[in-house]
Design a protein around this motif. Structure first.
Motif, PDB file in Angstrom:
ATOM      1  N   LEU A  66      -0.396 -16.233   8.511  1.00 12.21           N
ATOM      2  CA  LEU A  66      -1.375 -15.278   9.034  1.00 12.21           C
ATOM      3  C   LEU A  66      -1.130 -14.903  10.498  1.00 12.21           C
ATOM      4  CD1 LEU A  66      -4.704 -16.638   7.453  1.00 12.21           C
ATOM      5  CD2 LEU A  66      -3.052 -15.008   6.518  1.00 12.21           C
ATOM      6  N   ASP A  67       0.042 -15.236  11.018  1.00 13.65           N
ATOM      7  CA  ASP A  67       0.408 -14.889  12.407  1.00 13.65           C
ATOM      8  C   ASP A  67      -0.614 -15.409  13.419  1.00 13.65           C
ATOM      9  OD1 ASP A  67       2.745 -13.468  11.643  1.00 13.65           O
ATOM     10  OD2 ASP A  67       1.544 -11.708  11.165  1.00 13.65           O
ATOM     11  N   ILE A  68      -1.006 -16.654  13.263  1.00 16.25           N
ATOM     12  CA  ILE A  68      -1.941 -17.279  14.210  1.00 16.25           C
ATOM     13  C   ILE A  68      -1.140 -17.907  15.343  1.00 16.25           C
ATOM     14  CG2 ILE A  68      -3.750 -19.008  14.508  1.00 16.25           C
ATOM     15  CD1 ILE A  68      -4.236 -18.791  11.459  1.00 16.25           C
ATOM     16  N   THR A  69      -1.418 -17.498  16.572  1.00 13.35           N
ATOM     17  CA  THR A  69      -0.687 -18.043  17.723  1.00 13.35           C
ATOM     18  C   THR A  69      -1.626 -18.687  18.752  1.00 13.35           C
ATOM     19  OG1 THR A  69      -0.779 -15.878  18.813  1.00 13.35           O
ATOM     20  CG2 THR A  69       1.187 -16.366  17.504  1.00 13.35           C
ATOM     21  N   SER A  70      -2.910 -18.594  18.546  1.00 16.90           N
ATOM     22  CA  SER A  70      -3.880 -19.108  19.518  1.00 16.90           C
ATOM     23  C   SER A  70      -4.079 -20.609  19.351  1.00 16.90           C
ATOM     24  CB  SER A  70      -5.226 -18.395  19.350  1.00 16.90           C
ATOM     25  OG  SER A  70      -6.219 -19.013  20.136  1.00 16.90           O
ATOM     26  N   TRP A  71      -4.186 -21.309  20.492  1.00 15.06           N
ATOM     27  CA  TRP A  71      -4.463 -22.745  20.454  1.00 15.06           C
ATOM     28  C   TRP A  71      -5.895 -23.029  20.013  1.00 15.06           C
ATOM     29  CZ3 TRP A  71      -0.594 -25.689  19.963  1.00 15.06           C
ATOM     30  CH2 TRP A  71       0.615 -25.429  20.615  1.00 15.06           C
ATOM     31  N   ARG A  72      -6.692 -21.976  19.880  1.00 15.62           N
ATOM     32  CA  ARG A  72      -8.043 -22.189  19.344  1.00 15.62           C
ATOM     33  C   ARG A  72      -7.981 -22.651  17.885  1.00 15.62           C
ATOM     34  NH1 ARG A  72     -12.515 -17.751  20.261  1.00 15.62           N
ATOM     35  NH2 ARG A  72     -11.124 -16.529  18.934  1.00 15.62           N
ATOM     36  N   TYR A  73      -6.883 -22.321  17.201  1.00 11.54           N
ATOM     37  CA  TYR A  73      -6.763 -22.678  15.790  1.00 11.54           C
ATOM     38  C   TYR A  73      -6.798 -24.194  15.565  1.00 11.54           C
ATOM     39  CZ  TYR A  73      -4.487 -23.649  11.319  1.00 11.54           C
ATOM     40  OH  TYR A  73      -4.185 -24.158  10.088  1.00 11.54           O
ATOM     41  N   PRO A  74      -5.891 -24.989  16.169  1.00  5.67           N
ATOM     42  CA  PRO A  74      -5.987 -26.439  15.926  1.00  5.67           C
ATOM     43  C   PRO A  74      -7.288 -27.045  16.450  1.00  5.67           C
ATOM     44  CG  PRO A  74      -4.326 -25.951  17.608  1.00  5.67           C
ATOM     45  CD  PRO A  74      -4.722 -24.647  16.989  1.00  5.67           C
ATOM     46  N   LEU A  75      -7.832 -26.483  17.537  1.00  7.60           N
ATOM     47  CA  LEU A  75      -9.111 -26.979  18.043  1.00  7.60           C
ATOM     48  C   LEU A  75     -10.240 -26.673  17.060  1.00  7.60           C
ATOM     49  CD1 LEU A  75      -8.810 -26.013  21.821  1.00  7.60           C
ATOM     50  CD2 LEU A  75      -8.547 -28.283  20.783  1.00  7.60           C
ATOM     51  N   ALA A  76     -10.160 -25.487  16.412  1.00  8.28           N
ATOM     52  CA  ALA A  76     -11.159 -25.121  15.399  1.00  8.28           C
ATOM     53  C   ALA A  76     -11.077 -26.065  14.195  1.00  8.28           C
ATOM     54  CB  ALA A  76     -10.944 -23.680  14.957  1.00  8.28           C
ATOM     55  N   LEU A  77      -9.860 -26.484  13.860  1.00  9.67           N
ATOM     56  CA  LEU A  77      -9.703 -27.432  12.751  1.00  9.67           C
ATOM     57  C   LEU A  77     -10.485 -28.713  13.015  1.00  9.67           C
ATOM     58  CD1 LEU A  77      -5.864 -27.284  11.946  1.00  9.67           C
ATOM     59  CD2 LEU A  77      -7.711 -26.114  10.760  1.00  9.67           C
ATOM     60  N   LEU A  78     -10.457 -29.168  14.264  1.00  8.71           N
ATOM     61  CA  LEU A  78     -11.083 -30.437  14.619  1.00  8.71           C
ATOM     62  C   LEU A  78     -12.567 -30.460  14.276  1.00  8.71           C
ATOM     63  CD1 LEU A  78      -9.573 -31.604  18.035  1.00  8.71           C
ATOM     64  CD2 LEU A  78      -9.383 -32.712  15.795  1.00  8.71           C
ATOM     65  N   LEU A  79     -13.249 -29.353  14.520  1.00  8.11           N
ATOM     66  CA  LEU A  79     -14.693 -29.314  14.296  1.00  8.11           C
ATOM     67  C   LEU A  79     -15.034 -29.611  12.837  1.00  8.11           C
ATOM     68  CD1 LEU A  79     -17.560 -28.831  15.222  1.00  8.11           C
ATOM     69  CD2 LEU A  79     -17.208 -26.373  14.903  1.00  8.11           C
ATOM     70  N   GLY A  80     -14.427 -28.864  11.923  1.00 11.00           N
ATOM     71  CA  GLY A  80     -14.705 -29.072  10.504  1.00 11.00           C
ATOM     72  C   GLY A  80     -14.262 -30.437  10.019  1.00 11.00           C
ATOM     73  N   LEU A  81     -13.132 -30.918  10.523  1.00  7.67           N
ATOM     74  CA  LEU A  81     -12.594 -32.204  10.092  1.00  7.67           C
ATOM     75  C   LEU A  81     -13.447 -33.369  10.577  1.00  7.67           C
ATOM     76  CD1 LEU A  81      -8.846 -31.386  10.771  1.00  7.67           C
ATOM     77  CD2 LEU A  81      -9.854 -31.774   8.506  1.00  7.67           C
ATOM     78  N   VAL A  82     -13.901 -33.302  11.825  1.00  6.80           N
ATOM     79  CA  VAL A  82     -14.759 -34.365  12.367  1.00  6.80           C
ATOM     80  C   VAL A  82     -16.085 -34.408  11.611  1.00  6.80           C
ATOM     81  CG1 VAL A  82     -16.095 -35.100  14.383  1.00  6.80           C
ATOM     82  CG2 VAL A  82     -13.696 -34.432  14.654  1.00  6.80           C
ATOM     83  N   LEU A  83     -16.656 -33.239  11.339  1.00  6.83           N
ATOM     84  CA  LEU A  83     -17.900 -33.191  10.567  1.00  6.83           C
ATOM     85  C   LEU A  83     -17.701 -33.782   9.170  1.00  6.83           C
ATOM     86  CD1 LEU A  83     -19.376 -29.670  11.457  1.00  6.83           C
ATOM     87  CD2 LEU A  83     -20.335 -31.904  12.035  1.00  6.83           C
ATOM     88  N   LEU A  84     -16.570 -33.462   8.540  1.00  8.03           N
ATOM     89  CA  LEU A  84     -16.304 -33.978   7.198  1.00  8.03           C
ATOM     90  C   LEU A  84     -16.099 -35.492   7.227  1.00  8.03           C
ATOM     91  CD1 LEU A  84     -15.812 -33.548   4.212  1.00  8.03           C
ATOM     92  CD2 LEU A  84     -13.418 -33.014   4.723  1.00  8.03           C
ATOM     93  N   ALA A  85     -15.385 -35.997   8.232  1.00  6.38           N
ATOM     94  CA  ALA A  85     -15.156 -37.445   8.339  1.00  6.38           C
ATOM     95  C   ALA A  85     -16.483 -38.179   8.535  1.00  6.38           C
ATOM     96  CB  ALA A  85     -14.204 -37.738   9.494  1.00  6.38           C
ATOM     97  N   ALA A  86     -17.359 -37.617   9.363  1.00  4.48           N
ATOM     98  CA  ALA A  86     -18.664 -38.240   9.595  1.00  4.48           C
ATOM     99  C   ALA A  86     -19.504 -38.232   8.316  1.00  4.48           C
ATOM    100  CB  ALA A  86     -19.399 -37.499  10.715  1.00  4.48           C
TER     101      ALA A  86
END
Length: 317
Positions: free
Chosen positions: A123-143
């Motif tokens: 999807l031509d994603i180049t922003s570092w916001r992408y891996p940071l955005a992953l963290l939010l959903g993943l941390v919520l799911l782990a909790a």
């Protein structure tokens, strides 16, 4: 501290697990909409949440740390590769290889992390916001996973299906299948380039192929490969229909998850990444009905190659 515990009943837990999965996906979609950061709705969260919540004592659920760190690191690797390469076979192979190396180095069971590494290329994603955005959903799911795991007691006995699912989600013990997996990647990546339909090799397909080849003797969908293109294509079609009709709103996202779970129940398939296929349209810019056609071509290509590989490797399997 005491916590409310649910009596063990497989059908009841299955229903509540799926209901909680849909609620979680709806919450993530709401956060993505409010923050205007679409990639908070990482499609593989559908696969991860479905298995982690439905099987709170399964392989993925018992590794909450890896659940967070593995997709984050592969997402970082994929973003870095996307910043230096335009879409093509080379960055896809690099992102897949980097993700597999990260999984191997961490001895992580989280195979859907491969999708996190490839999505920036697709999807031509180049922003570092992408891996940071992953963290939010993943941390919520782990909790959520940790809380749900304490609320639901382990089953008194483990079924053969549950054992097979656990093995499928473990890190591969052998890589004799790797040449055919690479042939699949190169072939579908080349087809994507020639047709201009880059999502013939959609990221969850790489996860499906990885687990299918790596655990061919126990992988739930490896035993019924001809149903895979049907289930995935229907999920993709539903996702496109919902997003083009209702828009990119939480209700439509949750509806896609409900439909995907329904399809897997109807076909009696346990393919968590197929849920991600139905969520992909919500992060694809200007998605249209080329996407479900691409999904059909990609999954059918995988099925055909896998059946050939099984014939070639029959004595070993």
């Amino acid at each position: 501290m005491k916590i409310f515990r649910i009596r063990h009943s497989a059908p009841l837990l299955g229903f509540f697990g799926e209901l909680l999965t849909v609620c979680y996906i709806g919450l993530i979609a709401s956060i993505a909409l409010i923050t205007h950061i679409p990639y908070i709705l990482f499609p593989e969260l559908g696969a991860l949440s479905h298995d982690v919540i439905k099987r709170p004592h399964g392989t993925w659920a018992k590794a909450p740390g890896m659940l967070v760190i593995t997709p984050f690191l592969t997402g970082v690797a994929g973003t870095l590769i996307s910043q230096h390469f335009h879409y093509g076979m080379t960055p896809i192979l690099l992102a897949t290889a980097a993700s597999m190396l990260i999984i191997r180095a961490l001895q992580s069971p989280i195979a859907p992390a491969i999708s996190a590494g490839v999505l920036p290329i697709s999807l031509d994603i180049t922003s570092w916001r992408y891996p940071l955005a992953l963290l939010l959903g993943l941390v919520l799911l782990a909790a959520l996973s940790l809380i749900w795991q304490r609320a639901v007691p382990p089953p008194p006995t483990r079924s053969a299906v549950d054992v097979a699912d656990d093995i499928t989600e473990e890190a591969p013990r052998s890589y004799s299948w790797l040449p055919f997996f690479v042939v699949f990647l190169i072939g579908t990546a080349l087809l994507s380039q020639l047709t201009g339909w880059r999502l013939i090799l959609f990221p969850p397909l790489i996860v499906i192929a990885f687990e299918m080849f790596a655990h061919a003797d126990v992988c739930p969908w490896a035993g019924r490969p001809l149903m895979l293109p049907v289930a995935c294509t229907l999920n993709a079609l539903a996702g496109v229909l919902l997003v083009t009709t209702l828009g990119n709103v939480p209700f439509a996202v949750a509806g896609s998850a409900v439909f995907a779970i329904f399809i897997l129940r109807v076909f009696d398939l346990h393919v968590p990444p197929a849920i991600a296929v139905g969520l992909l349209p919500f992060v694809i810019p200007n998605v249209d009905y080329v996407f479900p056609v691409s999904v059909g071509i990609g999954t059918l290509s995988l099925t055909m190659l896998f059946l050939i590989w099984k014939k070639v490797k029959q004595p070993a399997i």
